[in-house]
Design a protein around this motif. Structure first.
Motif, PDB file in Angstrom:
ATOM      1  N   ASP A   8      38.477  40.518  47.303  1.00  0.00           N
ATOM      2  CA  ASP A   8      38.552  39.331  46.505  1.00  0.00           C
ATOM      3  C   ASP A   8      40.184  38.992  46.276  1.00  0.00           C
ATOM      4  O   ASP A   8      40.706  38.164  46.532  1.00  0.00           O
ATOM      5  CB  ASP A   8      38.291  39.408  45.213  1.00  0.00           C
ATOM      6  CG  ASP A   8      37.222  39.398  44.611  1.00  0.00           C
ATOM      7  OD1 ASP A   8      36.421  39.026  45.568  1.00  0.00           O
ATOM      8  OD2 ASP A   8      36.887  40.125  44.161  1.00  0.00           O
ATOM      9  N   GLU A  12      42.118  36.362  47.963  1.00  0.00           N
ATOM     10  CA  GLU A  12      43.226  35.723  46.905  1.00  0.00           C
ATOM     11  C   GLU A  12      44.423  35.256  47.332  1.00  0.00           C
ATOM     12  O   GLU A  12      45.170  33.450  47.370  1.00  0.00           O
ATOM     13  CB  GLU A  12      43.362  36.112  45.329  1.00  0.00           C
ATOM     14  CG  GLU A  12      44.848  35.520  44.546  1.00  0.00           C
ATOM     15  CD  GLU A  12      44.217  37.031  43.538  1.00  0.00           C
ATOM     16  OE1 GLU A  12      45.775  36.787  43.086  1.00  0.00           O
ATOM     17  OE2 GLU A  12      43.605  37.989  42.947  1.00  0.00           O
ATOM     18  N   THR A  16      45.971  31.223  48.017  1.00  0.00           N
ATOM     19  CA  THR A  16      47.924  31.427  47.699  1.00  0.00           C
ATOM     20  C   THR A  16      48.467  30.914  49.120  1.00  0.00           C
ATOM     21  O   THR A  16      49.574  30.049  48.556  1.00  0.00           O
ATOM     22  CB  THR A  16      48.643  32.627  47.127  1.00  0.00           C
ATOM     23  OG1 THR A  16      47.624  33.055  45.929  1.00  0.00           O
ATOM     24  CG2 THR A  16      49.964  32.237  46.979  1.00  0.00           C
TER      25      THR A  16
END
Length: 176
Positions: A8, A12, A16
């Motif tokens: 995760d 992420e 980004t």
């Protein structure tokens, strides 16, 4: 399928990076690109101060953008660690120090003491030859502010561990 916490986090971070890259590619004006880069860095790191510096052909530094810093015409008066900047420029390697005062490489750096710099992240801009440096100062304080909350959580979990163990044992089917 469920991802692990590590997966995760990786997902992420990639999302980004993709978002930031997309934003940078959409900009045409060099000044706006530089401002976006510094904005992305300060959003991600939440430092007290940060700057993007360009390295001229003569080896001189010039500020491209800054966050909560006054960078006048005299680099020796800038409230950053020029020793760290020089190290990054010379080696082409990033510096990450949570307590720069305790780092043997920078013990003699007067700016570290004069400006009370504790934590530093400095990264080279571009591969060799280094074209500049991004420096973020005092990002550790936001993390330190969370530490008491984390300590309470750990203490609560430690205190509840025997109760959770008893609960699990009671849930197991009894063998005859």
């Amino acid at each position: 399928d469920q991802f692990s916490p590590h997966q995760d986090l990786v997902s992420e971070r990639l999302a980004t990076l993709y978002r930031i890259s997309h934003e940078l590619l959409s900009e045409r004006a060099p000044v706006a690109v530089v401002e976006r880069i510094l904005s992305a860095a300060t959003s991600a790191l939440a430092p007290e101060r940060a700057c993007l510096l360009a390295l001229g052909a003569d080896g001189g530094l010039r500020p491209l953008a800054s966050h909560r810093l006054e960078l006048g015409p005299e680099p020796d008066r800038w409230p950053i660690s020029l020793s760290v900047v020089r190290h990054v420029v010379e080696t082409g390697l990033a510096v990450l120090a949570s307590d720069i005062r305790g780092d043997a490489s920078f013990k003699g750096a007067s700016s570290v003491h004069r400006f009370r710099i504790r934590s530093v992240l400095a990264v080279p801009l571009g591969p060799r030859p280094v074209r500049g440096v991004l420096q973020a100062l005092e990002a550790h304080r936001q993390v330190e502010a969370l530490a008491p909350h984390a300590a309470v959580e750990v203490e609560d979990r430690d205190r509840d561990r025997p109760r959770r163990r008893r609960d699990r044992e009671q849930e197991r089917p009894q063998r005859d």
